[in-house]
Design a protein around this motif. Structure first.
Motif, PDB file in Angstrom:
ATOM      1  N   ASP A 110      38.769  90.921  -6.633  1.00 19.61           N
ATOM      2  CA  ASP A 110      39.080  91.506  -5.532  1.00 19.61           C
ATOM      3  C   ASP A 110      38.205  92.301  -4.909  1.00 19.61           C
ATOM      4  O   ASP A 110      38.373  92.805  -3.898  1.00 19.61           O
ATOM      5  CB  ASP A 110      40.371  92.357  -6.171  1.00 19.61           C
ATOM      6  CG  ASP A 110      41.548  91.819  -6.511  1.00 19.61           C
ATOM      7  OD1 ASP A 110      41.671  90.885  -6.331  1.00 19.61           O
ATOM      8  OD2 ASP A 110      42.457  92.322  -6.727  1.00 19.61           O
ATOM      9  N   ASP A 111      37.003  92.566  -5.675  1.00 18.00           N
ATOM     10  CA  ASP A 111      35.835  93.319  -4.888  1.00 18.00           C
ATOM     11  C   ASP A 111      35.216  92.426  -3.749  1.00 18.00           C
ATOM     12  O   ASP A 111      34.186  92.811  -3.094  1.00 18.00           O
ATOM     13  CB  ASP A 111      34.816  93.766  -5.887  1.00 18.00           C
ATOM     14  CG  ASP A 111      35.283  94.788  -6.868  1.00 18.00           C
ATOM     15  OD1 ASP A 111      35.979  95.633  -6.247  1.00 18.00           O
ATOM     16  OD2 ASP A 111      34.727  94.891  -8.066  1.00 18.00           O
ATOM     17  N   ASP A 113      34.885  90.157  -0.626  1.00 21.41           N
ATOM     18  CA  ASP A 113      35.252  90.186   0.855  1.00 21.41           C
ATOM     19  C   ASP A 113      35.437  88.863   1.251  1.00 21.41           C
ATOM     20  O   ASP A 113      36.701  88.102   1.965  1.00 21.41           O
ATOM     21  CB  ASP A 113      34.465  91.042   1.745  1.00 21.41           C
ATOM     22  CG  ASP A 113      34.772  92.323   1.430  1.00 21.41           C
ATOM     23  OD1 ASP A 113      35.662  92.802   1.335  1.00 21.41           O
ATOM     24  OD2 ASP A 113      33.533  93.228   0.954  1.00 21.41           O
ATOM     25  N   PRO A 132      42.505  86.214  -4.860  1.00 23.15           N
ATOM     26  CA  PRO A 132      43.382  86.085  -3.891  1.00 23.15           C
ATOM     27  C   PRO A 132      43.159  87.070  -2.895  1.00 23.15           C
ATOM     28  O   PRO A 132      44.211  86.987  -1.888  1.00 23.15           O
ATOM     29  CB  PRO A 132      44.468  86.684  -4.724  1.00 23.15           C
ATOM     30  CG  PRO A 132      43.743  87.566  -6.119  1.00 23.15           C
ATOM     31  CD  PRO A 132      42.468  86.793  -6.283  1.00 23.15           C
ATOM     32  N   GLN A 133      42.391  88.062  -2.688  1.00 27.72           N
ATOM     33  CA  GLN A 133      42.087  88.838  -1.688  1.00 27.72           C
ATOM     34  C   GLN A 133      40.976  88.637  -0.642  1.00 27.72           C
ATOM     35  O   GLN A 133      40.790  88.903   0.305  1.00 27.72           O
ATOM     36  CB  GLN A 133      41.792  90.206  -2.195  1.00 27.72           C
ATOM     37  CG  GLN A 133      42.656  90.840  -3.199  1.00 27.72           C
ATOM     38  CD  GLN A 133      44.084  91.128  -2.526  1.00 27.72           C
ATOM     39  OE1 GLN A 133      44.322  91.417  -1.193  1.00 27.72           O
ATOM     40  NE2 GLN A 133      45.351  90.606  -3.209  1.00 27.72           N
ATOM     41  N   SER A 134      40.430  87.595  -1.032  1.00 30.37           N
ATOM     42  CA  SER A 134      39.179  86.878  -0.361  1.00 30.37           C
ATOM     43  C   SER A 134      39.349  86.112   0.810  1.00 30.37           C
ATOM     44  O   SER A 134      40.353  85.412   0.875  1.00 30.37           O
ATOM     45  CB  SER A 134      38.074  86.558  -1.218  1.00 30.37           C
ATOM     46  OG  SER A 134      37.763  87.151  -2.432  1.00 30.37           O
ATOM     47  N   THR A 135      38.569  86.017   1.809  1.00 32.09           N
ATOM     48  CA  THR A 135      38.685  85.052   3.006  1.00 32.09           C
ATOM     49  C   THR A 135      37.585  84.113   2.658  1.00 32.09           C
ATOM     50  O   THR A 135      36.590  84.349   2.442  1.00 32.09           O
ATOM     51  CB  THR A 135      38.506  85.933   4.249  1.00 32.09           C
ATOM     52  OG1 THR A 135      39.364  86.928   4.430  1.00 32.09           O
ATOM     53  CG2 THR A 135      38.371  84.857   5.460  1.00 32.09           C
ATOM     54  N   ARG A 169      43.799  82.383   4.863  1.00 26.58           N
ATOM     55  CA  ARG A 169      42.688  83.164   4.525  1.00 26.58           C
ATOM     56  C   ARG A 169      41.419  82.083   4.540  1.00 26.58           C
ATOM     57  O   ARG A 169      40.507  82.726   3.900  1.00 26.58           O
ATOM     58  CB  ARG A 169      42.864  83.605   3.152  1.00 26.58           C
ATOM     59  CG  ARG A 169      44.023  85.116   2.986  1.00 26.58           C
ATOM     60  CD  ARG A 169      43.725  85.622   1.836  1.00 26.58           C
ATOM     61  NE  ARG A 169      44.502  84.778   0.419  1.00 26.58           N
ATOM     62  CZ  ARG A 169      43.641  84.291  -0.326  1.00 26.58           C
ATOM     63  NH1 ARG A 169      42.379  84.837  -0.388  1.00 26.58           N
ATOM     64  NH2 ARG A 169      44.298  83.532  -1.282  1.00 26.58           N
TER      65      ARG A 169
END
Length: 323
Positions: A110-111, A113, A132-135, A169
């Motif tokens: 999650d760190d 980007d 799951p949070q990365s582009t 994403r």
């Protein structure tokens, strides 16, 4: 002296990024598929390196990028054709993978980007679901490959997964061959120091097509054609007159760089002449540009660079304690 190193100093020349290697598995390559001449039995175990790039803007904001994800932690998560191909690359190890390597230095997925893929071959794509949070960012033409849009690639390494990336994403870079491409003529960000994947491709020194990602000269996405549609590299400035070039699969063996070997070819079961590069002629031109950068002082690191990995002086350049 290279234009990369000799240009007049400007305030943006102070901008740098931190680059750390990440262990992301090892696989074994039959040399005859990669270099010529080669013995029919010669094999070499190599890393599939990933890299953590960290950029700090003038306002102190940190952007974290992972370049390639290496091997998937669980091989059974690959599609069946890829699993069959992976079985020909034994011995093969997936521990540590990128997630474990990031954790060694105190980071979690999650760190991160952005995950930028040099290309979408199986041994570079890892497990996108871990981020799951990365582009995700791929070169132009990569999404067409994932959709099965190319029937000109041969060899058991040429299988791709249509559902690899999350559509909402994922950014596909504009076509570097089309200077007036509508996608490349727009810019999503106006502030230096913020990543802008939609700006035009431009010439930079010895490199004909690059994107100055943060528009401060610290990190360039480089069009590196030949290996696979959408193949891209990164050029990172890590200090005053100090550059590191992350070359992906532009070359698989430094003996080719040193002109001790040539790129290998073979015939598949159907009689097709195969090459690890989709376009050998373009690949050779890309390799020559990389040779020129190296001659002018730029450090070159390939994704499967066993010579670089085995050099004891590079052990400290991995993120966190070496696993």
């Amino acid at each position: 002296m290279s234009p990369l190193l000799a240009k007049q100093k400007t305030p943006s020349d102070e901008a740098t990024v931190q680059v750390h290697a990440l262990s992301a598995g090892h696989l074994t390559l039959p040399e005859r598929y990669f270099v010529h001449p080669a013995s029919q039995t010669a094999r070499r175990t190599v890393p599939s390196l990933a890299f953590l790039i960290q950029h700090r803007s003038v306002t102190g904001e940190v952007t974290r990028i992972v370049f390639d994800l290496g091997l998937r932690r669980k091989l059974e998560r690959y599609s069946e054709p890829i699993r069959r191909h992976a079985a020909t690359r034994e011995p093969l190890t997936t521990d540590p993978d990128v997630v474990k390597s990031l954790a060694a230095g105190g980071l979690i997925p999650d760190d991160i980007d952005y995950v930028i893929y040099s290309h979408v071959h199986w041994d570079h794509v890892g497990e996108p679901g871990d981020f799951p949070q990365s582009t995700f960012v791929v070169g132009n033409g990569a999404l067409n490959l994932l959709r099965g849009g190319s029937d000109s690639l041969h060899g058991s390494h040429s299988f791709f997964e249509a559902d690899l990336l999350p559509p909402t994403r994922t950014i596909e870079l504009s076509n570097p061959d089309l200077a007036t491409n509508a996608g490349s003529s727009r810019s999503g960000n106006s502030k230096p120091g913020e990543p802008d994947f939609h700006q035009p491709w431009k010439t930079h020194g010895d490199l004909p097509r690059v994107i100055d990602l943060f528009r401060d000269g610290s990190l360039y996405i480089v069009d590196a054609p030949g290996h696979l549609p959408g193949h891209i590299n990164l050029l990172a400035r890590t200090g005053l007159k100090k550059f590191v070039y992350l070359a992906g699969d532009a070359c698989h063996d430094r003996r080719i760089m040193r002109k001790q070997k040539e790129i290998g070819e073979w015939r598949d079961s159907e009689g097709h002449i195969c090459c690890i590069h989709a376009d050998r002629t373009l690949a050779e031109k890309t390799i020559e540009r990389i040779r020129e950068l190296e001659r002018k002082g730029v450090e070159i690191i390939f994704a499967h660079d066993f010579e670089w990995e085995e050099d004891p002086s590079n052990a400290a350049r991995f993120w966190g304690p070496r696993l």
